[in-house]
Design a protein around this motif. Structure first.
Motif, short mmCIF file in Angstrom:
data_model
loop_
_atom_site.label_atom_id
_atom_site.label_comp_id
_atom_site.label_asym_id
_atom_site.label_seq_id
_atom_site.Cartn_x
_atom_site.Cartn_y
_atom_site.Cartn_z
N PRO A 169 48.72 35.82 36.29
CA PRO A 169 48.07 35.94 37.60
C PRO A 169 48.80 36.92 38.52
O PRO A 169 48.17 37.68 39.26
N GLU A 170 50.13 36.94 38.42
CA GLU A 170 50.90 37.86 39.26
C GLU A 170 50.59 39.31 38.86
O GLU A 170 50.41 40.18 39.72
N ALA A 171 50.50 39.54 37.54
CA ALA A 171 50.21 40.90 37.07
C ALA A 171 48.81 41.33 37.53
O ALA A 171 48.60 42.48 37.92
N VAL A 172 47.86 40.40 37.51
CA VAL A 172 46.49 40.75 37.93
C VAL A 172 46.44 40.98 39.44
O VAL A 172 45.79 41.90 39.92
N LYS A 173 47.17 40.15 40.17
CA LYS A 173 47.24 40.36 41.63
C LYS A 173 47.72 41.79 41.94
O LYS A 173 47.20 42.44 42.84
N ASN A 174 48.72 42.27 41.16
CA ASN A 174 49.31 43.58 41.44
C ASN A 174 48.58 44.74 40.75
O ASN A 174 48.97 45.89 40.92
N ALA A 175 47.55 44.42 39.95
CA ALA A 175 46.84 45.50 39.23
C ALA A 175 45.92 46.25 40.18
O ALA A 175 45.55 45.74 41.24
N LYS A 176 45.52 47.45 39.76
CA LYS A 176 44.56 48.24 40.56
C LYS A 176 43.25 47.46 40.63
O LYS A 176 42.76 46.99 39.59
N PRO A 177 42.68 47.31 41.82
CA PRO A 177 41.44 46.52 41.92
C PRO A 177 40.20 47.33 41.53
O PRO A 177 39.35 47.63 42.36
N ASP A 178 40.11 47.69 40.26
CA ASP A 178 39.02 48.56 39.82
C ASP A 178 38.16 47.93 38.72
O ASP A 178 37.29 48.58 38.16
N GLY A 179 38.44 46.65 38.41
CA GLY A 179 37.62 45.96 37.40
C GLY A 179 38.11 46.14 35.98
O GLY A 179 37.55 45.55 35.06
N TYR A 180 39.16 46.97 35.78
CA TYR A 180 39.64 47.18 34.42
C TYR A 180 40.73 46.17 34.03
O TYR A 180 41.14 46.13 32.89
N THR A 181 41.19 45.38 35.00
CA THR A 181 42.14 44.31 34.70
C THR A 181 41.59 43.03 35.32
O THR A 181 41.41 42.95 36.54
N ILE A 182 41.30 42.06 34.46
CA ILE A 182 40.79 40.77 34.96
C ILE A 182 41.64 39.65 34.35
O ILE A 182 42.43 39.89 33.43
N LEU A 183 41.48 38.46 34.88
CA LEU A 183 42.29 37.32 34.45
C LEU A 183 41.40 36.17 34.00
O LEU A 183 40.42 35.84 34.68
N ILE A 184 41.76 35.57 32.87
CA ILE A 184 41.16 34.28 32.53
C ILE A 184 42.25 33.24 32.75
O ILE A 184 43.41 33.46 32.39
N HIS A 185 41.91 32.16 33.41
CA HIS A 185 42.93 31.11 33.61
C HIS A 185 42.23 29.76 33.62
O HIS A 185 41.01 29.68 33.72
N HIS A 186 43.06 28.71 33.49
CA HIS A 186 42.50 27.36 33.47
C HIS A 186 42.92 26.60 34.73
O HIS A 186 43.26 27.19 35.77
N ILE A 187 42.93 25.29 34.63
CA ILE A 187 43.27 24.41 35.75
C ILE A 187 44.63 24.75 36.39
O ILE A 187 44.87 24.42 37.55
N GLY A 188 45.49 25.43 35.61
CA GLY A 188 46.81 25.81 36.13
C GLY A 188 46.71 26.63 37.41
O GLY A 188 47.60 26.60 38.26
N MET A 189 45.62 27.38 37.56
CA MET A 189 45.43 28.19 38.77
C MET A 189 45.38 27.27 40.00
O MET A 189 45.73 27.69 41.10
N ALA A 190 44.96 26.02 39.79
CA ALA A 190 44.87 25.08 40.92
C ALA A 190 46.14 24.25 41.10
O ALA A 190 46.41 23.79 42.20
N THR A 191 46.91 24.07 40.03
CA THR A 191 48.08 23.18 40.16
C THR A 191 49.35 23.94 40.53
O THR A 191 50.25 23.37 41.15
#
Ligand code: ASP
Length: 324
Positions: free
Chosen positions: A75-97
Motif C-alpha cells: 500500500p505504501e508503494a502504491v500511495k507513492n506511485a505515479k497516479p496514472d492507473g499503471y500501478t494499482i493495489l489489491i488488498h484484503h481486510i488488512g487495509m482496514a485493520t
C-alpha cells in the motif's frame, strides 16, 4: 510574456497532456501490487482478477508481489506511485485493520487512495500440520491449552488476516501461544506441510486443495455458514466456539489523484472480470463469493473500508495488540 502567464500556459499544457493520457489509457502493462508472497491466497485472487482484467483493458495486468510481514509495504508503494492507473493495489481486510494495529503507518487507507471496487469475500479455516495429534476441534483445543508453551502458530505478520484470526482465536479460547510471522501464508503453508509450524488460520483460497487432498488437518471455518467447496468442514460456531469468526474481503485501489477517466476504465474492467463465468467458477472452487454488482464500485469499497475500520478498531484495542 509574464512569469504568471508562462506558468498558467504550462499548467494548461500539462493538464491537457494528462487528460489525453487518461483518454488513451492503458497503452502499456498495468501493475497490480500484492502485499503478500506469491503462492498465498491474496496472490491467488490477484492472479485470477489480473488475468480477467487484461482482456477488457487490452493490456497485460502484471501481478507484482511486494511481500512484507503484515502486508504494509505494497500500500505504501502504491500511495507513492505515479497516479496514472499503471500501478494499482489489491488488498484484503488488512487495509482496514492496519490503521488501528500500527501506531506509525506510512499511508492512510482513508485518504491516500482512489477506490476501484470490492471483489470478493472468503472465509478462513483453522488448519494444522498433517500429523497434529487431534482429530477434531475439541481435541485440538484441549491439546493447545495443555501445550500452549510448545505449539507454534504461523501468520503473515501484524496486519495480516491470519494475524487477526489468530488474535480472535486466542481471545475466544483464552489462551496465548507462540506466533511465527511470515511474509505471506504461501511460505507459511510450506512450513505447515513440512511440520515446522503446528497450525494457522488461512483463507479457503489456499487451504481448500490441501484439505481435500488430506495434506493438512482442518478444525473449522470462520464463517457463519459452511462453504460449498468444503461441505464436510463444520464452522467453528456450530462446534460451539464463538468469537473467532472473520470474513476476508478483497478490494482494488489506485493512488490518490488518479484521473477519473482512468478509474472509470479500471472499474469497468474489474466489473467485466467479475462477470466472467470462469472467474466465478474459480472463486467458488476456492470458497470465495463475488460481491454483487452494486458493490463493485468506488463508493461501495470506500463505505465498506470505513465500516470495517470502525468495526475492528475497538476489538483490536481490546485485544491490545499493536505494532510500532
Ligand atoms: N493469508 C494471508 C494473510 O494472512 C495473506 C497472504 O499470504 O495472502 O493475510
Amino acid at each position: 510574456m509574464s512569469v504568471l502567464l508562462r506558468s498558467i500556459i504550462g499548467l494548461v499544457i500539462s493538464a491537457a497532456a494528462t487528460l489525453a493520457g487518461a483518454q488513451q489509457y492503458p497503452t502499456h502493462n498495468v501493475y497490480m501490487l500484492v502485499p503478500f508472497a506469491a503462492g498465498g491466497p491474496t496472490d491467488t485472487v490477484a492472479r485470477v482478477v489480473a488475468q480477467a482484467m487484461a482482456k477488457p483493458l487490452g493490456q497485460t495486468v502484471v501481478v507484482d508481489n511486494r511481500p512484507s510481514a503484515g502486508g504494509i509495504l505494497a500500500p505504501e508503494a502504491v500511495k507513492n506511485a505515479k497516479p496514472d492507473g499503471y500501478t494499482i493495489l489489491i488488498h484484503h481486510i488488512g487495509m482496514a485493520t492496519v490503521s488501528t494495529l500500527y501506531r506509525q503507518l506510512r499511508f492512510n487507507p482513508l485518504t491516500d487512495f482512489e477506490y476501484i471496487g470490492l471483489i470478493n469475500e472468503v472465509p478462513m479455516t483453522i488448519v494444522a500440520r498433517p500429523n497434529f495429534p487431534a482429530k477434531d476441534l475439541k481435541e485440538f483445543l484441549a491439546y493447545i491449552k495443555a501445550n500452549k508453551d510448545k505449539v507454534s502458530y504461523a501468520n503473515a505478520g501484524i496486519g495480516a488476516a491470519s494475524h487477526l484470526c489468530g488474535m480472535l482465536f486466542m481471545s475466544a479460547i483464552q489462551t496465548d501461544f507462540l506466533t511465527v510471522p511470515y511474509k505471506g501464508t504461501g511460505p507459511a503453508m510450506n512450513d505447515l506441510l513440512g511440520g515446522q509450524v503446528d497450525f494457522m488460520c488461512d483463507q479457503t483460497t489456499s487451504t481448500t486443495s490441501q484439505i481435500k487432498s488430506g495434506k493438512i488437518k482442518v478444525y473449522g471455518l470462520t464463517s457463519a455458514k459452511r462453504v460449498a467447496s468444503l461441505p464436510d468442514v463444520p464452522t467453528l460456531e456450530e462446534q460451539g466456539l464463538k468469537g473467532a469468526n472473520v470474513g476476508i474481503w478483497h478490494g482494488l485501489y489506485a493512488p490518490k489523484g488518479t484521473p477519473k477517466p482512468v478509474i472509470d476504465k479500471l472499474v469497468s474492467a474489474m466489473q467485466a472480470a467479475l462477470a466472467d463465468p470462469e472467474v466465478n467458477k474459480r472463486f467458488t472452487e476456492l470458497g470465495a463469493v463475488t460481491f454483487p454488482k452494486d458493490k463493485q464500485n468506488p463508493a461501495a469499497l470506500q463505505a465498506h473500508l470505513k465500516a470495517e475500520i470502525d468495526k475492528w478498531a475497538p476489538l483490536i484495542k481490546k485485544a491490545g495488540q499493536y505494532a510500532d
